[in-house]
Design a protein around this motif. Structure first.
Motif, PDB file in Angstrom:
ATOM      1  N   LEU A 154      15.829  80.064  32.379  1.00 17.81           N
ATOM      2  CA  LEU A 154      14.848  81.169  32.238  1.00 17.81           C
ATOM      3  C   LEU A 154      15.386  82.459  31.508  1.00 17.81           C
ATOM      4  O   LEU A 154      14.463  83.433  31.304  1.00 17.81           O
ATOM      5  N   LYS A 155      16.902  82.366  31.284  1.00 19.70           N
ATOM      6  CA  LYS A 155      17.309  83.622  30.927  1.00 19.70           C
ATOM      7  C   LYS A 155      17.236  84.818  31.771  1.00 19.70           C
ATOM      8  O   LYS A 155      16.777  85.921  31.334  1.00 19.70           O
ATOM      9  N   ARG A 156      17.183  84.616  33.115  1.00 19.03           N
ATOM     10  CA  ARG A 156      17.401  85.601  34.130  1.00 19.03           C
ATOM     11  C   ARG A 156      18.339  86.040  34.929  1.00 19.03           C
ATOM     12  O   ARG A 156      19.233  85.178  34.984  1.00 19.03           O
ATOM     13  N   PRO A 157      18.370  87.128  35.297  1.00 20.47           N
ATOM     14  CA  PRO A 157      19.571  87.373  36.194  1.00 20.47           C
ATOM     15  C   PRO A 157      19.419  86.938  37.571  1.00 20.47           C
ATOM     16  O   PRO A 157      18.446  86.448  37.877  1.00 20.47           O
ATOM     17  N   LEU A 158      20.641  86.816  38.315  1.00 16.80           N
ATOM     18  CA  LEU A 158      20.589  86.037  39.798  1.00 16.80           C
ATOM     19  C   LEU A 158      21.256  87.184  40.588  1.00 16.80           C
ATOM     20  O   LEU A 158      22.180  87.698  40.358  1.00 16.80           O
ATOM     21  N   ILE A 159      20.453  87.252  41.666  1.00 22.18           N
ATOM     22  CA  ILE A 159      20.758  88.131  42.749  1.00 22.18           C
ATOM     23  C   ILE A 159      20.936  87.472  43.932  1.00 22.18           C
ATOM     24  O   ILE A 159      19.856  86.680  44.251  1.00 22.18           O
ATOM     25  N   LEU A 160      21.866  87.545  44.587  1.00 19.43           N
ATOM     26  CA  LEU A 160      22.443  86.875  45.735  1.00 19.43           C
ATOM     27  C   LEU A 160      22.452  87.569  46.972  1.00 19.43           C
ATOM     28  O   LEU A 160      23.130  88.724  47.120  1.00 19.43           O
ATOM     29  N   LEU A 194      24.545  86.432  31.481  1.00 18.64           N
ATOM     30  CA  LEU A 194      23.446  86.770  32.507  1.00 18.64           C
ATOM     31  C   LEU A 194      23.951  87.794  33.660  1.00 18.64           C
ATOM     32  O   LEU A 194      25.215  87.204  34.099  1.00 18.64           O
ATOM     33  N   PRO A 195      23.629  88.800  34.116  1.00 15.33           N
ATOM     34  CA  PRO A 195      24.230  89.537  35.321  1.00 15.33           C
ATOM     35  C   PRO A 195      23.778  88.526  36.526  1.00 15.33           C
ATOM     36  O   PRO A 195      23.003  87.667  36.851  1.00 15.33           O
ATOM     37  N   TYR A 196      25.110  88.931  37.400  1.00 15.72           N
ATOM     38  CA  TYR A 196      25.143  88.183  38.789  1.00 15.72           C
ATOM     39  C   TYR A 196      25.332  89.314  39.748  1.00 15.72           C
ATOM     40  O   TYR A 196      26.500  89.850  39.748  1.00 15.72           O
ATOM     41  N   ILE A 197      24.457  89.614  40.575  1.00 15.66           N
ATOM     42  CA  ILE A 197      24.780  90.606  41.405  1.00 15.66           C
ATOM     43  C   ILE A 197      24.512  90.288  42.969  1.00 15.66           C
ATOM     44  O   ILE A 197      23.799  89.579  43.382  1.00 15.66           O
ATOM     45  N   VAL A 198      25.373  90.752  43.555  1.00 16.93           N
ATOM     46  CA  VAL A 198      25.667  90.441  45.085  1.00 16.93           C
ATOM     47  C   VAL A 198      25.173  91.407  45.961  1.00 16.93           C
ATOM     48  O   VAL A 198      25.901  92.615  45.652  1.00 16.93           O
ATOM     49  N   VAL A 199      24.491  91.189  46.913  1.00 16.84           N
ATOM     50  CA  VAL A 199      24.097  92.129  48.000  1.00 16.84           C
ATOM     51  C   VAL A 199      24.679  91.520  49.125  1.00 16.84           C
ATOM     52  O   VAL A 199      24.209  90.666  49.760  1.00 16.84           O
ATOM     53  N   LEU A 200      25.621  92.394  49.707  1.00 15.15           N
ATOM     54  CA  LEU A 200      26.325  91.861  50.957  1.00 15.15           C
ATOM     55  C   LEU A 200      25.742  92.425  52.256  1.00 15.15           C
ATOM     56  O   LEU A 200      25.780  93.751  52.449  1.00 15.15           O
ATOM     57  N   THR A 201      25.157  91.544  53.238  1.00 16.88           N
ATOM     58  CA  THR A 201      24.492  92.176  54.400  1.00 16.88           C
ATOM     59  C   THR A 201      25.424  91.761  55.570  1.00 16.88           C
ATOM     60  O   THR A 201      26.251  91.073  55.466  1.00 16.88           O
ATOM     61  N   ALA A 213      30.652  85.500  47.279  1.00 22.33           N
ATOM     62  CA  ALA A 213      30.219  86.870  47.498  1.00 22.33           C
ATOM     63  C   ALA A 213      30.742  88.111  47.247  1.00 22.33           C
ATOM     64  O   ALA A 213      30.624  89.192  46.942  1.00 22.33           O
ATOM     65  N   MET A 214      32.225  87.593  46.390  1.00 16.23           N
ATOM     66  CA  MET A 214      32.844  88.651  45.856  1.00 16.23           C
ATOM     67  C   MET A 214      33.266  88.358  44.411  1.00 16.23           C
ATOM     68  O   MET A 214      34.253  88.940  43.831  1.00 16.23           O
ATOM     69  N   LEU A 215      32.236  87.567  43.603  1.00 17.40           N
ATOM     70  CA  LEU A 215      32.475  87.315  42.239  1.00 17.40           C
ATOM     71  C   LEU A 215      31.416  88.102  41.457  1.00 17.40           C
ATOM     72  O   LEU A 215      31.249  87.374  40.294  1.00 17.40           O
ATOM     73  N   GLY A 216      30.487  89.074  42.134  1.00 12.50           N
ATOM     74  CA  GLY A 216      29.682  89.239  41.137  1.00 12.50           C
ATOM     75  C   GLY A 216      29.823  90.504  40.311  1.00 12.50           C
ATOM     76  O   GLY A 216      30.893  90.895  40.210  1.00 12.50           O
ATOM     77  N   ASP A 217      28.944  90.726  39.224  1.00 16.44           N
ATOM     78  CA  ASP A 217      28.988  92.007  38.424  1.00 16.44           C
ATOM     79  C   ASP A 217      29.099  93.236  38.982  1.00 16.44           C
ATOM     80  O   ASP A 217      29.966  94.238  38.816  1.00 16.44           O
ATOM     81  N   VAL A 218      28.281  93.085  40.244  1.00 15.38           N
ATOM     82  CA  VAL A 218      27.982  94.296  40.827  1.00 15.38           C
ATOM     83  C   VAL A 218      27.927  94.020  42.212  1.00 15.38           C
ATOM     84  O   VAL A 218      27.282  93.070  42.660  1.00 15.38           O
ATOM     85  N   HIS A 219      28.575  94.699  43.135  1.00 19.25           N
ATOM     86  CA  HIS A 219      28.491  94.280  44.668  1.00 19.25           C
ATOM     87  C   HIS A 219      27.855  95.688  45.326  1.00 19.25           C
ATOM     88  O   HIS A 219      28.640  96.785  45.261  1.00 19.25           O
TER      89      HIS A 219
END
Length: 309
Positions: A154-160, A194-201, A213-219
């Motif tokens: 879909l050419k979308r970013p992924l947020i984890l 594509l951007p890969y953003i990680v939100v660590l909870t 969990a530590m390979l994102g473009d933004v953490h």
């Protein structure tokens, strides 16, 4: 014998004292012990109104607050082999899975979905810590690969959103193998641009921290989240030293360059929208729509209609 005091009054008191209070009306904050009314807690995104403690929430609760209008579509994840090692400790692995599914109402420890945040299409993954500690299993590896493939399609970013105690013991080496598998999924996203953003909870530990969990473009991390490989207690027992205050918490990692942001849950959606649109080189998000003009006739038209009547 006083009939009023011995019979009537106890009867009335017993009637009014029979009010049954449901167990799920109140939740106790793990940090400060404050009793919080469930509706107030839900409206506050499961953040304590007294001490701002961010409680653990399920992927569905998170997605309901993340996606626009709480609308999202689940992405199907391929089912792995059931109990490949025939593992048994105090219970059989399939029995533990049945208990976890009954407790959470979910099939596994990760939920994959697609939808829009701030009118920006994304693919999102969230781990469920209440499902066997959010442990990294073959299903979790399949989920990350499925999410990456869908995001590329879909050419979308992924947020984890990560929340885990590490690899799943009952799957042994097969659980640990999800570390390189998830790394391949992240590489696929990077190759597609594509951007890969990680939100660590809270908590994100073990092999999850040592891989996707530590390979994102933004953490980004939620306040006071525990983020580590080995826990503080294990480290203290090993090195026999007292660790610094707040060691391995989100704010400590931010100060030492391991994170980009520590963001309150109420501000997280807006920040994710801003970051995603910036990385995709899109215009700033639309904050809201102007209401459509009322369909009201002009004064002279109204007067004309009145005159004709």
């Amino acid at each position: 014998m006083n009939w009023i005091s011995n019979y009537v009054r106890p009867t009335i008191n017993s009637i009014f004292s029979r009010r049954e209070v449901p167990d799920n009306l109140w939740t106790k904050c793990d940090e400060c012990g404050t009793m919080l009314f469930h509706r107030e807690l839900s409206d506050n995104l499961h953040v304590c109104s007294n001490c701002e403690h961010h409680m653990v929430i399920t992927p569905r609760e998170r997605f309901n607050g993340l996606f626009d209008g709480g609308v999202f579509s689940e992405i199907k994840v391929p089912e792995p082999t059931v109990d490949p090692l025939q593992f048994r400790d105090q219970k059989k692995y399939p029995d533990r899975m049945k208990e976890a599914r009954k407790k959470t109402g979910e099939a596994e420890a990760m939920l994959v979905a697609e939808g829009e945040i701030g009118r920006t299409p994304i693919v999102a993954i969230a781990q469920d810590f209440s499902f066997m500690g959010g442990s990294m299993s073959m299903f979790v590896g399949n989920a990350i690969l499925a999410a990456a493939e869908r995001a590329i399609e879909l050419k979308r970013p992924l947020i984890l959103f990560s929340a885990a105690g590490g690899a799943r013991m009952q799957e042994g080496i097969l659980g640990l193998m999800q570390m390189p598998r998830s790394t391949i999924a992240v590489d696929m996203l990077k190759e597609a641009g594509l951007p890969y953003i990680v939100v660590l909870t809270h908590p994100t530990t073990g092999g999850v921290t040592a891989s996707y969990a530590m390979l994102g473009d933004v953490h980004i991390a939620e306040p006071n989240a525990l983020i580590c490989f080995a826990g503080p207690r294990v480290i203290e027992q090993t090195i026999r030293e007292k660790l610094p205050e707040g060691f391995q918490r989100a704010e400590y990692l931010l100060d030492h360059g391991m994170l980009d942001r520590v963001t309150h849950r109420r501000d997280l959606k807006e920040e994710l929208v801003t970051i995603v649109r910036m990385l995709l080189r899109l215009d700033p998000a639309v904050k809201g729509d102007l209401p459509p003009p009322d369909q009201i006739a002009l004064p002279d038209e109204t007067d004309g209609k009145a005159a004709k009547a």
